[in-house]
Design a protein around this motif. Structure first.
Motif, mmCIF file in Angstrom:
data_model
loop_
_atom_site.group_PDB
_atom_site.id
_atom_site.type_symbol
_atom_site.label_atom_id
_atom_site.label_comp_id
_atom_site.label_asym_id
_atom_site.label_seq_id
_atom_site.Cartn_x
_atom_site.Cartn_y
_atom_site.Cartn_z
ATOM 1 N N ILE A 88 0.547 -38.461 -14.646
ATOM 2 C CA ILE A 88 -0.377 -37.823 -15.619
ATOM 3 C C ILE A 88 0.200 -37.759 -17.027
ATOM 4 C CG2 ILE A 88 -1.258 -35.272 -16.588
ATOM 5 C CD1 ILE A 88 -1.541 -34.639 -13.691
ATOM 6 N N THR A 89 1.576 -37.846 -17.105
ATOM 7 C CA THR A 89 2.408 -38.040 -18.151
ATOM 8 C C THR A 89 3.733 -39.022 -18.250
ATOM 9 O OG1 THR A 89 3.490 -36.699 -20.250
ATOM 10 C CG2 THR A 89 3.942 -35.919 -17.958
ATOM 11 N N ASP A 90 3.994 -39.464 -19.105
ATOM 12 C CA ASP A 90 5.256 -40.234 -19.305
ATOM 13 C C ASP A 90 5.907 -40.232 -20.544
ATOM 14 O OD1 ASP A 90 3.293 -41.891 -20.195
ATOM 15 O OD2 ASP A 90 4.474 -43.815 -19.576
ATOM 16 N N PRO A 91 6.855 -41.045 -20.900
ATOM 17 C CA PRO A 91 7.407 -40.949 -22.300
ATOM 18 C C PRO A 91 6.336 -41.581 -23.460
ATOM 19 C CG PRO A 91 9.122 -41.505 -20.795
ATOM 20 C CD PRO A 91 7.889 -41.604 -20.153
ATOM 21 N N ALA A 92 5.542 -42.578 -22.801
ATOM 22 C CA ALA A 92 4.780 -43.530 -23.505
ATOM 23 C C ALA A 92 3.570 -42.205 -24.145
ATOM 24 C CB ALA A 92 4.219 -44.436 -23.144
ATOM 25 N N SER A 93 3.107 -41.234 -23.300
ATOM 26 C CA SER A 93 2.267 -40.629 -23.559
ATOM 27 C C SER A 93 2.667 -39.519 -24.814
ATOM 28 C CB SER A 93 1.848 -39.776 -22.314
ATOM 29 O OG SER A 93 1.377 -40.188 -21.186
ATOM 30 N N ILE A 94 3.779 -39.197 -24.625
ATOM 31 C CA ILE A 94 4.496 -38.406 -25.632
ATOM 32 C C ILE A 94 4.479 -39.114 -27.084
ATOM 33 C CG2 ILE A 94 6.269 -36.983 -26.438
ATOM 34 C CD1 ILE A 94 6.879 -36.426 -23.310
ATOM 35 N N GLU A 95 5.170 -40.316 -26.768
ATOM 36 C CA GLU A 95 5.244 -41.240 -28.161
ATOM 37 C C GLU A 95 3.922 -41.742 -28.822
ATOM 38 O OE1 GLU A 95 7.048 -45.808 -29.073
ATOM 39 O OE2 GLU A 95 7.356 -44.824 -27.196
ATOM 40 N N PHE A 96 2.931 -42.028 -27.998
ATOM 41 C CA PHE A 96 1.537 -42.338 -28.370
ATOM 42 C C PHE A 96 0.368 -41.188 -28.288
ATOM 43 C CE2 PHE A 96 3.748 -46.204 -27.089
ATOM 44 C CZ PHE A 96 3.501 -46.863 -28.180
ATOM 45 N N ARG A 97 0.953 -39.891 -28.550
ATOM 46 C CA ARG A 97 0.016 -38.875 -28.427
ATOM 47 C C ARG A 97 -1.051 -38.824 -29.460
ATOM 48 N NH1 ARG A 97 5.088 -37.171 -29.872
ATOM 49 N NH2 ARG A 97 5.062 -36.041 -31.909
ATOM 50 N N ASN A 98 -0.604 -39.666 -30.557
ATOM 51 C CA ASN A 98 -1.443 -39.776 -31.444
ATOM 52 C C ASN A 98 -2.132 -41.130 -31.827
ATOM 53 O OD1 ASN A 98 -1.116 -37.069 -32.497
ATOM 54 N ND2 ASN A 98 0.869 -37.454 -33.364
ATOM 55 N N SER A 133 -1.240 -54.500 -30.167
ATOM 56 C CA SER A 133 -0.242 -54.043 -30.717
ATOM 57 C C SER A 133 0.297 -52.657 -29.776
ATOM 58 C CB SER A 133 -0.488 -53.205 -32.048
ATOM 59 O OG SER A 133 0.404 -52.694 -32.588
ATOM 60 N N ILE A 134 -0.560 -51.880 -29.474
ATOM 61 C CA ILE A 134 -0.250 -50.595 -28.757
ATOM 62 C C ILE A 134 0.140 -50.841 -27.314
ATOM 63 C CG2 ILE A 134 -1.057 -48.299 -27.911
ATOM 64 C CD1 ILE A 134 -2.566 -48.277 -30.233
ATOM 65 N N LEU A 135 -0.556 -51.805 -26.597
ATOM 66 C CA LEU A 135 -0.334 -52.332 -24.992
ATOM 67 C C LEU A 135 1.046 -52.648 -24.719
ATOM 68 C CD1 LEU A 135 -1.871 -51.645 -22.580
ATOM 69 C CD2 LEU A 135 -2.785 -54.152 -22.536
ATOM 70 N N PRO A 136 1.527 -53.858 -25.602
ATOM 71 C CA PRO A 136 2.867 -54.096 -25.481
ATOM 72 C C PRO A 136 3.803 -53.135 -25.524
ATOM 73 C CG PRO A 136 1.525 -55.761 -26.805
ATOM 74 C CD PRO A 136 0.816 -54.267 -26.553
ATOM 75 N N ARG A 137 3.800 -52.453 -26.533
ATOM 76 C CA ARG A 137 4.819 -51.320 -26.823
ATOM 77 C C ARG A 137 4.653 -50.382 -25.555
ATOM 78 N NH1 ARG A 137 3.358 -48.565 -32.121
ATOM 79 N NH2 ARG A 137 1.202 -49.658 -31.890
ATOM 80 N N LYS A 138 3.413 -49.960 -25.117
ATOM 81 C CA LYS A 138 3.345 -48.951 -23.893
ATOM 82 C C LYS A 138 3.807 -49.783 -22.621
ATOM 83 C CE LYS A 138 -0.573 -46.210 -24.727
ATOM 84 N NZ LYS A 138 -1.943 -45.865 -24.208
ATOM 85 N N ALA A 139 3.518 -50.995 -22.425
ATOM 86 C CA ALA A 139 4.301 -51.548 -21.178
ATOM 87 C C ALA A 139 5.596 -51.681 -21.367
ATOM 88 C CB ALA A 139 3.774 -53.132 -21.119
ATOM 89 N N ALA A 140 6.243 -52.017 -22.397
ATOM 90 C CA ALA A 140 7.916 -51.950 -22.485
ATOM 91 C C ALA A 140 8.137 -50.528 -22.234
ATOM 92 C CB ALA A 140 8.176 -52.311 -23.695
ATOM 93 N N ALA A 141 7.536 -49.517 -22.712
ATOM 94 C CA ALA A 141 8.015 -48.057 -22.456
ATOM 95 C C ALA A 141 7.832 -47.619 -21.023
ATOM 96 C CB ALA A 141 7.155 -47.296 -23.239
ATOM 97 N N TYR A 142 6.640 -48.166 -20.329
ATOM 98 C CA TYR A 142 6.537 -48.087 -18.870
ATOM 99 C C TYR A 142 7.659 -48.566 -18.188
ATOM 100 C CZ TYR A 142 1.702 -47.170 -20.184
ATOM 101 O OH TYR A 142 0.466 -46.465 -20.763
ATOM 102 N N VAL A 143 8.078 -49.895 -18.260
ATOM 103 C CA VAL A 143 9.386 -50.560 -17.817
ATOM 104 C C VAL A 143 10.354 -49.692 -17.809
ATOM 105 C CG1 VAL A 143 10.515 -52.510 -17.894
ATOM 106 C CG2 VAL A 143 8.316 -52.823 -17.904
ATOM 107 N N ASP A 144 10.748 -49.272 -18.985
ATOM 108 C CA ASP A 144 12.081 -48.463 -19.334
ATOM 109 C C ASP A 144 12.101 -47.074 -18.551
ATOM 110 O OD1 ASP A 144 14.350 -47.985 -20.986
ATOM 111 O OD2 ASP A 144 13.196 -46.353 -21.790
#
Length: 181
Positions: free
Chosen positions: A118-128, A146-157
């Motif tokens: 339901i949440t993860d660091p990307a959810s917080i980072e991309f809340r807006n 632009s957004i999806l690659p940054r989210k994918a990197a955050a998911y992996v992290d």
């Protein structure tokens, strides 16, 4: 049980203010690439064009939908998905199959090795994220490029660093962001 009165108010408000179902369901990709139906309170008109992303001010979003999205109340039905075992509280957000196919090939198995959350660091980072998409000439292309690659990197992290203490911190940070915008 505790939140059921609030959920009932949200459901009645959705039904009273726009035609269509109370809940929105959509196929998402979960752990090991298995698809499942995610549940959310419906925030868009049921006759919208089907684009998977929307920016702030998108005319497809209903008035109550704007409030539900801003407060994240539209996400509450996902607790059902957690109870069913399709999701967890913390984990990479589940994406639609078309966007999972856009993740870099080497990242896909890492991201899909855990249950989506339901949440993860990307959810917080991309809340807006909606604000960023609203500024884009082509919101869907901007999301993919632009957004999806940054989210994918955050998911992996997240997957590579996850821990119980880290998940508890993410839950606390999510609560702070939602309650004290």
């Amino acid at each position: 049980m505790v939140t059921s009165p609030a959920l009932a108010v949200v459901a009645v408000t959705i039904k009273a203010t726009s035609p269509g179902p109370v809940l929105f369901t959509q196929e998402r990709v979960g752990q090991y690439g298995r698809t499942f139906k995610i549940h959310k309170f419906r925030t868009m008109r049921p006759d919208h064009d089907g684009l998977a992303v929307s920016g702030t001010g998108d005319p497809r979003v209903t008035r109550i939908g704007t409030i539900l999205r801003k407060t994240k109340l539209d996400e509450i039905p996902q607790f059902y998905d957690v109870l069913r075992g399709d999701m967890s509280l913390v984990g990479p957000r589940p994406e639609v199959p078309e966007y999972v196919a856009q993740w870099p090939t080497e990242m896909r198995p890492i991201i899909l090795s855990v249950k989506p959350g339901i949440t993860d660091p990307a959810s917080i980072e991309f809340r807006n994220e909606g604000d960023e998409l609203a500024l884009a000439r082509d919101p869907e292309s901007h999301y993919v490029d632009s957004i999806l690659p940054r989210k994918a990197a955050a998911y992996v992290d997240y997957v590579q660093r996850r821990s119980l203490v880290g998940d508890l911190k993410i839950l606390g940070n999510t609560a702070k962001v939602v309650l004290f915008r």
